[in-house]
Design a protein around this motif. Sequence first.
Motif, PDB file in Angstrom:
ATOM      1  N   GLY A   1      44.561  64.875  53.704  1.00  0.00           N
ATOM      2  CA  GLY A   1      43.254  65.400  54.088  1.00  0.00           C
ATOM      3  C   GLY A   1      42.865  66.695  53.402  1.00  0.00           C
ATOM      4  O   GLY A   1      41.909  67.359  53.829  1.00  0.00           O
ATOM      5  N   ALA A   2      43.556  67.063  52.336  1.00  0.00           N
ATOM      6  CA  ALA A   2      43.209  68.290  51.616  1.00  0.00           C
ATOM      7  C   ALA A   2      41.872  68.108  50.907  1.00  0.00           C
ATOM      8  O   ALA A   2      41.611  67.051  50.336  1.00  0.00           O
ATOM      9  CB  ALA A   2      44.293  68.634  50.603  1.00  0.00           C
ATOM     10  N   PRO A   3      41.005  69.123  50.919  1.00  0.00           N
ATOM     11  CA  PRO A   3      39.730  69.001  50.214  1.00  0.00           C
ATOM     12  C   PRO A   3      39.872  69.134  48.703  1.00  0.00           C
ATOM     13  O   PRO A   3      39.007  68.691  47.950  1.00  0.00           O
ATOM     14  CB  PRO A   3      38.895  70.151  50.785  1.00  0.00           C
ATOM     15  CG  PRO A   3      39.909  71.156  51.232  1.00  0.00           C
ATOM     16  CD  PRO A   3      41.106  70.382  51.664  1.00  0.00           C
ATOM     17  N   SER A   4      40.978  69.758  48.251  1.00  0.00           N
ATOM     18  CA  SER A   4      41.191  69.950  46.816  1.00  0.00           C
ATOM     19  C   SER A   4      42.676  70.201  46.564  1.00  0.00           C
ATOM     20  O   SER A   4      43.446  70.446  47.493  1.00  0.00           O
ATOM     21  CB  SER A   4      40.356  71.130  46.301  1.00  0.00           C
ATOM     22  OG  SER A   4      40.731  72.319  46.965  1.00  0.00           O
ATOM     23  N   LEU A   5      43.041  70.137  45.301  1.00  0.00           N
ATOM     24  CA  LEU A   5      44.396  70.450  44.873  1.00  0.00           C
ATOM     25  C   LEU A   5      44.294  71.388  43.686  1.00  0.00           C
ATOM     26  O   LEU A   5      43.558  71.114  42.736  1.00  0.00           O
ATOM     27  CB  LEU A   5      45.157  69.184  44.481  1.00  0.00           C
ATOM     28  CG  LEU A   5      46.619  69.365  44.047  1.00  0.00           C
ATOM     29  CD1 LEU A   5      47.476  69.873  45.206  1.00  0.00           C
ATOM     30  CD2 LEU A   5      47.186  68.049  43.508  1.00  0.00           C
ATOM     31  N   MET A   6      45.011  72.490  43.754  1.00  0.00           N
ATOM     32  CA  MET A   6      44.976  73.485  42.696  1.00  0.00           C
ATOM     33  C   MET A   6      46.205  73.347  41.804  1.00  0.00           C
ATOM     34  O   MET A   6      47.258  72.893  42.238  1.00  0.00           O
ATOM     35  CB  MET A   6      44.939  74.885  43.317  1.00  0.00           C
ATOM     36  CG  MET A   6      44.816  76.009  42.310  1.00  0.00           C
ATOM     37  SD  MET A   6      44.762  77.641  43.107  1.00  0.00           S
ATOM     38  CE  MET A   6      46.422  77.761  43.767  1.00  0.00           C
ATOM     39  N   VAL A   7      46.053  73.774  40.555  1.00  0.00           N
ATOM     40  CA  VAL A   7      47.177  73.869  39.628  1.00  0.00           C
ATOM     41  C   VAL A   7      46.880  75.031  38.697  1.00  0.00           C
ATOM     42  O   VAL A   7      45.715  75.431  38.544  1.00  0.00           O
ATOM     43  CB  VAL A   7      47.368  72.544  38.830  1.00  0.00           C
ATOM     44  CG1 VAL A   7      46.246  72.315  37.828  1.00  0.00           C
ATOM     45  CG2 VAL A   7      48.722  72.501  38.143  1.00  0.00           C
ATOM     46  N   HIS A   8      47.912  75.609  38.119  1.00  0.00           N
ATOM     47  CA  HIS A   8      47.665  76.588  37.058  1.00  0.00           C
ATOM     48  C   HIS A   8      48.580  76.288  35.889  1.00  0.00           C
ATOM     49  O   HIS A   8      49.659  75.730  36.035  1.00  0.00           O
ATOM     50  CB  HIS A   8      47.816  78.037  37.552  1.00  0.00           C
ATOM     51  CG  HIS A   8      49.194  78.439  37.926  1.00  0.00           C
ATOM     52  ND1 HIS A   8      49.705  78.288  39.196  1.00  0.00           N
ATOM     53  CD2 HIS A   8      50.177  79.011  37.196  1.00  0.00           C
ATOM     54  CE1 HIS A   8      50.939  78.746  39.240  1.00  0.00           C
ATOM     55  NE2 HIS A   8      51.259  79.188  38.039  1.00  0.00           N
ATOM     56  N   THR A   9      48.083  76.629  34.710  1.00  0.00           N
ATOM     57  CA  THR A   9      48.853  76.488  33.489  1.00  0.00           C
ATOM     58  C   THR A   9      48.613  77.749  32.669  1.00  0.00           C
ATOM     59  O   THR A   9      47.779  78.570  33.022  1.00  0.00           O
ATOM     60  CB  THR A   9      48.471  75.202  32.724  1.00  0.00           C
ATOM     61  OG1 THR A   9      49.369  75.028  31.621  1.00  0.00           O
ATOM     62  CG2 THR A   9      47.037  75.223  32.236  1.00  0.00           C
ATOM     63  N   CYS A  10      49.375  77.905  31.608  1.00  0.00           N
ATOM     64  CA  CYS A  10      49.250  79.148  30.847  1.00  0.00           C
ATOM     65  C   CYS A  10      49.521  78.903  29.369  1.00  0.00           C
ATOM     66  O   CYS A  10      49.920  77.804  28.968  1.00  0.00           O
ATOM     67  CB  CYS A  10      50.193  80.204  31.402  1.00  0.00           C
ATOM     68  SG  CYS A  10      51.937  79.870  31.055  1.00  0.00           S
TER      69      CYS A  10
END
Length: 197
Positions: A140-149
């Motif tokens: 039920g999460a509204p979004s999923l975050m990720v980070h890259t560099c």
Amino acid sequence: MLSDGYHFLPPGRLAVFTMFLRHPLRNVPQAASLPDGFRLERISGKEIMRYRLLFRAIGQDWLWFGRLKLDDAALESLLSHADHEAMILVDRQGDCGLVEIDFRENEPELAYLGLLPRLIGRGVGRALAQGALARANARGAPSLMVHTCNFDAPGALGFYRSIGFLPFANALEFFPDPRLDGTLPRDAAAHVPLIEE
């Protein structure tokens, strides 16, 4: 706020340019099946050595060090947390991939996604990422975050964008070079020069 222009770092310090992306989890496609011969295993807090070996094998070329800095008790606690899912990809040769989703905050994060070099470009990473999207959506999460560099694999940003992640923020992170204190080998991440005094 940093002023415009160059900001020289002391020897032994690094700066990384990090891009944050978010998947809105609307119309998430059904998770792709893993290729034949692969399976995912949720790792427990009692398997920290197994986790550390795989994390290092996957991440040292990209200067991953965050989990390596955790002591055993902190890593065991993280891997045992009900809202933190760490799964290891296994094939006929053994442990070969890692996907971690952290549900402990309001917006979950795809904290780590990686494969051993022998599997890159075979579509396995896409299946892992789509599975992570499906898991976040199912919770039920509204979004999923990720980070890259800019220390990550050159194709990482394009890969995340190709599966629906949208950039929303940039940041600079400063930290001591983890190769100088032995956290990672001195020859790790050859694309990042090692500068000592």
